[in-house]
Design a protein around this motif. Sequence first.
Motif, short mmCIF file in Angstrom:
data_model
loop_
_atom_site.label_atom_id
_atom_site.label_comp_id
_atom_site.label_asym_id
_atom_site.label_seq_id
_atom_site.Cartn_x
_atom_site.Cartn_y
_atom_site.Cartn_z
N ALA A 179 -8.68 7.13 3.63
CA ALA A 179 -9.82 6.86 4.49
C ALA A 179 -10.22 5.38 4.46
O ALA A 179 -10.65 4.83 5.47
N GLN A 180 -10.02 4.75 3.31
CA GLN A 180 -10.35 3.32 3.17
C GLN A 180 -9.21 2.41 3.62
O GLN A 180 -9.34 1.19 3.58
N GLY A 181 -8.10 3.01 4.03
CA GLY A 181 -6.95 2.23 4.48
C GLY A 181 -6.16 1.59 3.35
O GLY A 181 -5.36 0.68 3.59
N LEU A 182 -6.34 2.06 2.13
CA LEU A 182 -5.65 1.48 0.98
C LEU A 182 -4.22 1.99 0.83
O LEU A 182 -3.36 1.28 0.29
N ILE A 183 -3.99 3.23 1.26
CA ILE A 183 -2.65 3.81 1.24
C ILE A 183 -2.42 4.56 2.54
O ILE A 183 -3.37 4.89 3.25
N THR A 184 -1.17 4.86 2.82
CA THR A 184 -0.84 5.61 4.03
C THR A 184 -0.85 7.10 3.73
O THR A 184 -0.76 7.52 2.56
N ILE A 185 -0.93 7.87 4.77
CA ILE A 185 -0.86 9.33 4.63
C ILE A 185 0.49 9.73 4.02
O ILE A 185 0.56 10.64 3.19
N GLY A 186 1.54 9.01 4.40
CA GLY A 186 2.87 9.29 3.84
C GLY A 186 2.93 9.08 2.34
O GLY A 186 3.51 9.89 1.62
N HIS A 187 2.33 7.98 1.87
CA HIS A 187 2.30 7.74 0.42
C HIS A 187 1.48 8.81 -0.28
O HIS A 187 1.85 9.28 -1.35
N ALA A 222 -8.33 14.43 -4.11
CA ALA A 222 -9.61 13.89 -3.65
C ALA A 222 -9.60 12.37 -3.66
O ALA A 222 -10.07 11.73 -2.71
N GLU A 223 -9.07 11.79 -4.72
CA GLU A 223 -9.05 10.33 -4.83
C GLU A 223 -8.10 9.71 -3.80
O GLU A 223 -8.42 8.70 -3.17
N LEU A 224 -6.94 10.33 -3.60
CA LEU A 224 -6.00 9.79 -2.62
C LEU A 224 -6.52 9.95 -1.19
O LEU A 224 -6.27 9.09 -0.35
N LYS A 225 -7.28 11.00 -0.95
CA LYS A 225 -7.90 11.19 0.36
C LYS A 225 -8.87 10.04 0.64
O LYS A 225 -8.91 9.49 1.75
N LYS A 226 -9.65 9.65 -0.36
CA LYS A 226 -10.57 8.52 -0.22
C LYS A 226 -9.79 7.24 0.07
O LYS A 226 -10.21 6.43 0.91
N GLN A 227 -8.68 7.06 -0.62
CA GLN A 227 -7.90 5.84 -0.44
C GLN A 227 -7.28 5.76 0.96
O GLN A 227 -7.20 4.68 1.54
N VAL A 258 5.33 12.14 -14.67
CA VAL A 258 5.02 12.23 -13.24
C VAL A 258 3.51 12.37 -13.04
O VAL A 258 2.92 11.74 -12.16
N ILE A 259 2.90 13.20 -13.87
CA ILE A 259 1.45 13.42 -13.77
C ILE A 259 0.69 12.12 -14.06
O ILE A 259 -0.21 11.73 -13.31
N LEU A 260 1.06 11.43 -15.12
CA LEU A 260 0.41 10.16 -15.45
C LEU A 260 0.61 9.13 -14.33
O LEU A 260 -0.32 8.38 -14.00
N SER A 261 1.79 9.10 -13.77
CA SER A 261 2.07 8.18 -12.66
C SER A 261 1.16 8.46 -11.47
O SER A 261 0.61 7.53 -10.87
N ALA A 262 0.98 9.73 -11.14
CA ALA A 262 0.10 10.09 -10.02
C ALA A 262 -1.34 9.70 -10.31
O ALA A 262 -2.04 9.20 -9.43
N TRP A 263 -1.78 9.91 -11.53
CA TRP A 263 -3.16 9.53 -11.90
C TRP A 263 -3.36 8.03 -11.84
O TRP A 263 -4.37 7.55 -11.38
N ARG A 264 -2.36 7.29 -12.31
CA ARG A 264 -2.46 5.83 -12.24
C ARG A 264 -2.46 5.36 -10.78
O ARG A 264 -3.24 4.48 -10.41
N TYR A 265 -1.59 5.94 -10.00
CA TYR A 265 -1.52 5.60 -8.57
C TYR A 265 -2.84 5.85 -7.88
O TYR A 265 -3.28 5.08 -7.04
#
Length: 167
Positions: A80-88, A73-78, A155-162
């Motif tokens: 949409a805001q142009g903060l990250i790419t779909i690939g990332h 959900a958070e990455l989807k928002k990012q 890996v989980i912590l990295s994803a949450w931080r990202y």
Amino acid sequence: METVGFELRKLAISRRGCEEKDLFARSAFNRFYYSAFLKTRSTLKILNPSWGKSKHANLPELLEGKVISLVKAELKKQVAQGLITIGHKSHKINSLTTATTELANLLRSAYELRCIADYEPEISVVIEDDKFSLQDITIDEAGNWHSRVGHFCGVILSAWRYAGLVH
């Protein structure tokens, strides 16, 4: 807990009688399970303090459910805001999904083995020289659970931080 597991493994190997080897080996499997469980629960507590009180059976479901859905959900928002790419986004979600699935599966099988070790003494530990196993899981494999859990939790912590969910 992991250290205790390794010491119990040594004690099991050093015993002469099969019954004593079996008892110490069971205890070693038990401690290796708790090492994996407590490491996972500690990581989940960082993500959400209320998750630090989660029970054994709830951890796999929590990992495969809420942990993934919140990051998605958070990455989807990012995106949409142009903060990250779909690939990332896709790469991070794939890494997270693999880690949570592997960790959930490890916890399920380790918990099942822990229950056998504790509550089903009629299922013997298979002992061959200084190697032993229970239900086809070797003590060496169980001894690696903690380090595998550490990798998956990283890996989980990295994803949450990202995703910006934990700092």
